[in-house]
Scaffold this motif. Structure first.
Motif, PDB file in Angstrom:
ATOM      1  N   TYR A 234      40.813 -72.342 -14.897  1.00  0.00           N
ATOM      2  CA  TYR A 234      41.067 -73.527 -14.117  1.00  0.00           C
ATOM      3  C   TYR A 234      39.444 -74.107 -13.413  1.00  0.00           C
ATOM      4  O   TYR A 234      39.055 -75.308 -13.464  1.00  0.00           O
ATOM      5  N   ALA A 235      39.281 -73.254 -12.595  1.00  0.00           N
ATOM      6  CA  ALA A 235      37.779 -73.657 -12.004  1.00  0.00           C
ATOM      7  C   ALA A 235      36.591 -73.825 -12.982  1.00  0.00           C
ATOM      8  O   ALA A 235      35.718 -74.363 -12.486  1.00  0.00           O
ATOM      9  N   ALA A 236      36.629 -73.272 -14.145  1.00  0.00           N
ATOM     10  CA  ALA A 236      35.385 -73.758 -15.123  1.00  0.00           C
ATOM     11  C   ALA A 236      35.120 -74.720 -15.395  1.00  0.00           C
ATOM     12  O   ALA A 236      34.097 -75.315 -15.668  1.00  0.00           O
ATOM     13  N   GLY A 237      36.438 -75.560 -15.520  1.00  0.00           N
ATOM     14  CA  GLY A 237      36.112 -77.238 -15.781  1.00  0.00           C
ATOM     15  C   GLY A 237      36.273 -77.423 -17.150  1.00  0.00           C
ATOM     16  O   GLY A 237      36.128 -76.470 -18.117  1.00  0.00           O
ATOM     17  N   LEU A 238      36.877 -78.590 -17.331  1.00  0.00           N
ATOM     18  CA  LEU A 238      37.130 -79.111 -18.868  1.00  0.00           C
ATOM     19  C   LEU A 238      36.234 -78.976 -19.548  1.00  0.00           C
ATOM     20  O   LEU A 238      36.446 -78.763 -20.970  1.00  0.00           O
ATOM     21  N   SER A 239      34.908 -79.456 -19.483  1.00  0.00           N
ATOM     22  CA  SER A 239      33.912 -79.344 -20.388  1.00  0.00           C
ATOM     23  C   SER A 239      33.537 -78.179 -21.089  1.00  0.00           C
ATOM     24  O   SER A 239      33.448 -77.862 -22.061  1.00  0.00           O
ATOM     25  N   TYR A 240      33.219 -77.083 -20.194  1.00  0.00           N
ATOM     26  CA  TYR A 240      33.275 -75.492 -20.523  1.00  0.00           C
ATOM     27  C   TYR A 240      34.462 -75.012 -21.265  1.00  0.00           C
ATOM     28  O   TYR A 240      34.228 -74.200 -22.354  1.00  0.00           O
TER      29      TYR A 240
ATOM     30  N   ARG B 291      36.039 -73.149  -2.492  1.00  0.00           N
ATOM     31  CA  ARG B 291      36.034 -73.297  -3.818  1.00  0.00           C
ATOM     32  C   ARG B 291      34.637 -73.061  -4.515  1.00  0.00           C
ATOM     33  O   ARG B 291      34.521 -72.604  -5.563  1.00  0.00           O
ATOM     34  N   SER B 292      33.737 -73.808  -3.955  1.00  0.00           N
ATOM     35  CA  SER B 292      32.271 -73.809  -4.556  1.00  0.00           C
ATOM     36  C   SER B 292      31.787 -72.576  -4.687  1.00  0.00           C
ATOM     37  O   SER B 292      31.041 -72.175  -5.544  1.00  0.00           O
TER      38      SER B 292
ATOM     39  N   TYR C 130      26.835 -70.865 -18.422  1.00  0.00           N
ATOM     40  CA  TYR C 130      28.217 -71.243 -18.066  1.00  0.00           C
ATOM     41  C   TYR C 130      29.427 -70.993 -19.066  1.00  0.00           C
ATOM     42  O   TYR C 130      30.518 -70.648 -18.906  1.00  0.00           O
TER      43      TYR C 130
ATOM     44  N   VAL D 199      34.584 -86.895 -23.204  1.00  0.00           N
ATOM     45  CA  VAL D 199      34.430 -85.548 -22.492  1.00  0.00           C
ATOM     46  C   VAL D 199      32.978 -85.463 -22.309  1.00  0.00           C
ATOM     47  O   VAL D 199      32.181 -85.336 -23.350  1.00  0.00           O
TER      48      VAL D 199
ATOM     49  N   LEU E 255      33.062 -70.448  -7.665  1.00  0.00           N
ATOM     50  CA  LEU E 255      32.531 -70.719  -8.931  1.00  0.00           C
ATOM     51  C   LEU E 255      31.351 -69.941  -8.999  1.00  0.00           C
ATOM     52  O   LEU E 255      30.847 -69.423 -10.114  1.00  0.00           O
TER      53      LEU E 255
END
Length: 488
Positions: free
Chosen positions: A425-431, A214-215, A373, A485, A218
């Motif tokens: 999904y992998a981008a993350g909530l903040s982005y 997974r890492s 990002y 956030v 990204l």
């Protein structure tokens, strides 16, 4: 055929042979768009969270997902030759003007925000030779980046074809050091170093194989942005079939370069040693093999590479709102051209935004990394709807002949769509929240364009989507302001 399928009025200035782009220029646009700063940091970025096995699996998964997207653009370029500007046009044709607008808006955001980071990274790399540039956000660096920005601006104003030729030359110049790196490191490759902790499980910090994979995924997202470069310039291609060929050639070239750079490096230094390198980590790897001149070479190559990517993405950033302005999806002023067929108004607005954000980097540390990002997350919307449109064509049978097989194209379109959703999904909530904040103001320009053309602004479903986007954007702004956030 729907209204969205009707070809937009092509500017007379691009109808002549002098303004058309051939296969070499289109392929260079694809490669030049993808190969920026990311490849020079791959050894450290990949090894920071994974061992050799996970890196191999990550590249395999990425190859399948991105190849599906390549086939999507290859298929759509031939099945829908009347649609120009790639991702934006496909989203509009398949899912209506509001989705089409948001794809154009998101692509534009991704392009010009990414250019801010490119401009800063150039001078961050130059700090290896001139320390005053610091991390690329000192006043000296911002001044230098501003000069570079407007030099590129006036180069493009001289003509898109001339700028594309320069881009092709720069692309060759920046690929050469990467090929040299691969050749030298391949000779120095040590199997025992590569196999020392093949699974990465010997380092508890890396976690399971799945977490390691997974890492890597990204990281691979960032380096493949730009795969649609030839599709965006479909209206300027000398031969329509060259778009598909350029996309495939560009993808295969970059996949080979990226995978070799990251995997061969694991045979030079161990995973912990690679993870500790300063970026551009390719410099540290080559220095370990040949000495200090290797670091000098890679830092110079990074400067050339990022300037080339800056040029490519400035071309892409100006083209999408330009075409959208000509067919009424965005306000008409975006569609203005100069006498050389250059989208001058779109280009000027784009570079003014880049200039404004360059100034902001004086006051916000590491802004360029966060912006990079954000740019990657923003472009996923047009990617997802490109895959969904290809799947829709296969399901409905539109553009397919009687008896022509549709199962393969449908599966490829669905695979590209699912892969894009996974990356969201992998981008993350903040982005994702930051993207919502940037997407929401676009609704003003959508309403502007619809009223300009005397068209109904929203259909019921579009009104719901617009309201939801505004709500999420406002909530995201509130969450970041209050610290619920983390801000970027």
């Amino acid at each position: 055929m729907t209204a969205a399928d009707v070809p937009s009025a092509s500017p007379t200035s691009v109808s002549t042979r002098e303004t058309k782009l051939r296969l070499g220029a289109l392929t260079a646009l694809v490669i030049g768009s993808m190969v920026g700063s990311g490849v020079f940091s791959l050894p450290q970025n990949m090894a920071a969270g994974a061992g050799p096995l996970a890196i191999m699996i990550g590249w395999a998964i990425t190859a399948v997902g991105m190849l599906a997207l390549v086939f999507v653009y290859q298929s759509l370029a031939t099945r829908k030759p009347a649609l120009d500007a790639g991702p934006y046009a496909y989203a509009k044709a398949g899912f209506g003007p509001f989705i089409g607008f948001n794809s154009a808006w998101g692509y534009w955001i991704s392009a010009w925000v990414g250019n801010v980071s490119y401009a800063v990274v150039v001078f961050s790399a130059l700090s290896y030779f001139f320390p005053a540039f610091g991390d690329g956000n000192t006043w000296q660096a911002v001044l230098g980046a501003s000069v570079l920005l407007w030099v590129i601006h006036f180069l493009i104003m001289a003509g898109v074809r001339q700028a594309a030729i320069v881009n092709m030359i720069v692309t060759v110049a920046k690929i050469a050091p990467i090929v040299l790196f691969i050749g030298i490191v391949a000779v120095a490759f040590k199997v025992d170093v590569f196999n020392a902790d093949f699974t990465g499980l010997g380092n508890a910090d890396l976690g399971s194989i799945m977490n390691q994979v997974r890492s890597t995924m990204l990281v691979t997202l960032w380096v493949f942005i730009g795969i649609e470069g030839a599709s965006v310039f479909s209206a300027r291609a000398e031969r329509r079939k060259d778009i598909a060929t350029a996309t495939v050639l560009g993808f295969l070239t970059c996949l080979a370069l990226y995978a070799l750079v990251s995997l061969l490096s694991v045979g030079i230094l161990s995973q912990p040693e690679l993870a500790a390198l300063k970026n551009p980590s390719m410099a540290g790897v080559l220095e370990a093999v040949v000495g200090p001149w290797g670091a000098v070479l890679i830092n110079l190559a990074l400067v050339v590479s990022v300037i080339g990517a800056f040029l490519s993405w400035t071309l892409l950033a100006a083209e999408v709102p330009h075409v959208a302005g000509r067919d009424g999806t965005m306000p008409r002023f975006f569609g203005h051209e100069n006498e050389r067929g250059v989208p001058s108004t779109s280009l000027l607005i784009t570079n003014l935004l880049v200039q404004g954000f360059l100034v902001i980097t004086l006051f916000a540390q590491s802004t360029y990394q966060a912006l990079f990002y954000i740019a990657s997350a923003a472009i996923l919307v047009p990617y997802i709807f490109s895959g969904a449109y290809a799947a829709k064509l296969a399901i409905t049978g539109e553009s397919y002949g009687a008896g022509e097989s549709r199962n393969g194209p449908m599966l490829i379109g669905l695979l590209a769509t699912v892969y894009g959703l996974w990356l969201v999904y992998a981008a993350g909530l903040s982005y994702l929240f930051m993207c919502a904040i940037l997407y929401a103001p676009g609704i003003v320009f959508f309403v502007w364009a619809r009223r300009e053309n005397g068209e109904r602004v929203f259909h019921p479903v579009e009104a719901v989507l617009a309201a939801a986007l505004v709500a999420v954007g406002l909530y995201a702004a509130y969450a970041m302001w209050t610290g619920a956030v983390s801000a970027l």
